[in-house]
Design a protein around this motif. Structure first.
Motif, PDB file in Angstrom:
ATOM      1  N   VAL A  26      64.630  26.649  28.817  1.00 33.13           N
ATOM      2  CA  VAL A  26      63.625  26.018  28.050  1.00 33.13           C
ATOM      3  C   VAL A  26      63.711  24.340  27.885  1.00 33.13           C
ATOM      4  CG1 VAL A  26      62.915  27.994  26.524  1.00 33.13           C
ATOM      5  CG2 VAL A  26      64.248  26.261  25.487  1.00 33.13           C
ATOM      6  N   ARG A  27      64.844  24.087  28.369  1.00 36.62           N
ATOM      7  CA  ARG A  27      65.084  22.463  28.327  1.00 36.62           C
ATOM      8  C   ARG A  27      64.960  21.703  29.715  1.00 36.62           C
ATOM      9  NH1 ARG A  27      68.019  23.966  23.783  1.00 36.62           N
ATOM     10  NH2 ARG A  27      67.243  23.235  21.926  1.00 36.62           N
ATOM     11  N   VAL A  32      59.090  25.047  32.085  1.00 42.31           N
ATOM     12  CA  VAL A  32      58.891  26.563  32.644  1.00 42.31           C
ATOM     13  C   VAL A  32      57.853  27.343  31.779  1.00 42.31           C
ATOM     14  CG1 VAL A  32      59.966  29.069  32.672  1.00 42.31           C
ATOM     15  CG2 VAL A  32      61.530  26.814  33.252  1.00 42.31           C
ATOM     16  N   ASP A  33      56.721  27.709  32.461  1.00 36.82           N
ATOM     17  CA  ASP A  33      55.558  28.129  31.805  1.00 36.82           C
ATOM     18  C   ASP A  33      55.708  29.645  30.954  1.00 36.82           C
ATOM     19  OD1 ASP A  33      53.684  25.766  32.854  1.00 36.82           O
ATOM     20  OD2 ASP A  33      54.440  26.594  34.628  1.00 36.82           O
ATOM     21  N   GLU A  34      56.522  30.412  31.521  1.00 38.27           N
ATOM     22  CA  GLU A  34      56.652  31.590  30.844  1.00 38.27           C
ATOM     23  C   GLU A  34      58.189  32.013  31.425  1.00 38.27           C
ATOM     24  OE1 GLU A  34      53.998  34.703  32.267  1.00 38.27           O
ATOM     25  OE2 GLU A  34      54.851  34.517  34.348  1.00 38.27           O
ATOM     26  N   ASN A  57      62.157  28.664  17.623  1.00 37.67           N
ATOM     27  CA  ASN A  57      61.640  27.533  18.560  1.00 37.67           C
ATOM     28  C   ASN A  57      60.133  27.462  18.765  1.00 37.67           C
ATOM     29  OD1 ASN A  57      64.378  25.943  19.699  1.00 37.67           O
ATOM     30  ND2 ASN A  57      64.941  28.244  19.499  1.00 37.67           N
ATOM     31  N   ALA A  58      59.517  28.420  18.010  1.00 38.93           N
ATOM     32  CA  ALA A  58      58.111  28.652  18.174  1.00 38.93           C
ATOM     33  C   ALA A  58      57.607  28.861  19.817  1.00 38.93           C
ATOM     34  CB  ALA A  58      57.347  27.557  17.623  1.00 38.93           C
ATOM     35  N   LEU A  59      58.187  29.657  20.458  1.00 39.53           N
ATOM     36  CA  LEU A  59      58.213  30.119  21.836  1.00 39.53           C
ATOM     37  C   LEU A  59      57.401  31.392  21.954  1.00 39.53           C
ATOM     38  CD1 LEU A  59      61.571  28.794  22.960  1.00 39.53           C
ATOM     39  CD2 LEU A  59      59.232  27.766  23.379  1.00 39.53           C
ATOM     40  N   GLU A  60      56.857  31.865  21.044  1.00 33.10           N
ATOM     41  CA  GLU A  60      55.974  33.024  21.118  1.00 33.10           C
ATOM     42  C   GLU A  60      54.999  33.050  22.290  1.00 33.10           C
ATOM     43  OE1 GLU A  60      57.618  32.949  17.060  1.00 33.10           O
ATOM     44  OE2 GLU A  60      56.437  31.642  18.230  1.00 33.10           O
TER      45      GLU A  60
END
Length: 95
Positions: A26-27, A32-34, A57-60
């Protein structure tokens, strides 16, 4: 319109390392979209670590995490996850 990037991650008993791997994904400089994660019924804390990382990280909306109904093995687990991607570019990732 920009191209969509997907990451496929097959997980199995990776609780010790998977958070560091997710942080790296994610960094990335290029977003990265998904991330499609399929856990192959780990017997360690992989599921808890991934769920906590997603929540904290609110990545739902960017990480799709599921535990398989039965153990598929390494290759079949990757193939199952690959079929769920929607990206133009797909990267394979192991924990």
């Amino acid at each position: 319109m920009s191209d969509k990037i997907s990451v496929v991650l097959a997980a199995y008993n990776g609780g010790k390392y998977i958070q560091e791997q997710l942080e790296s994904i994610v960094r990335q400089t290029l977003k990265v979209d998904e991330v499609i994660i399929r856990d192959d019924i780990s017997s360690d804390n992989t599921e808890e670590v991934v769920k906590k990382f997603i929540h904290d990280n609110a990545l739902e909306n960017r990480i799709d995490f599921k535990v398989n109904e039965h153990n598929l093995g390494y290759a079949s687990n990757f193939i199952k996850a690959l079929r769920q991607t929607t990206g133009d570019y797909i990267f394979f990732c192991d924990q």
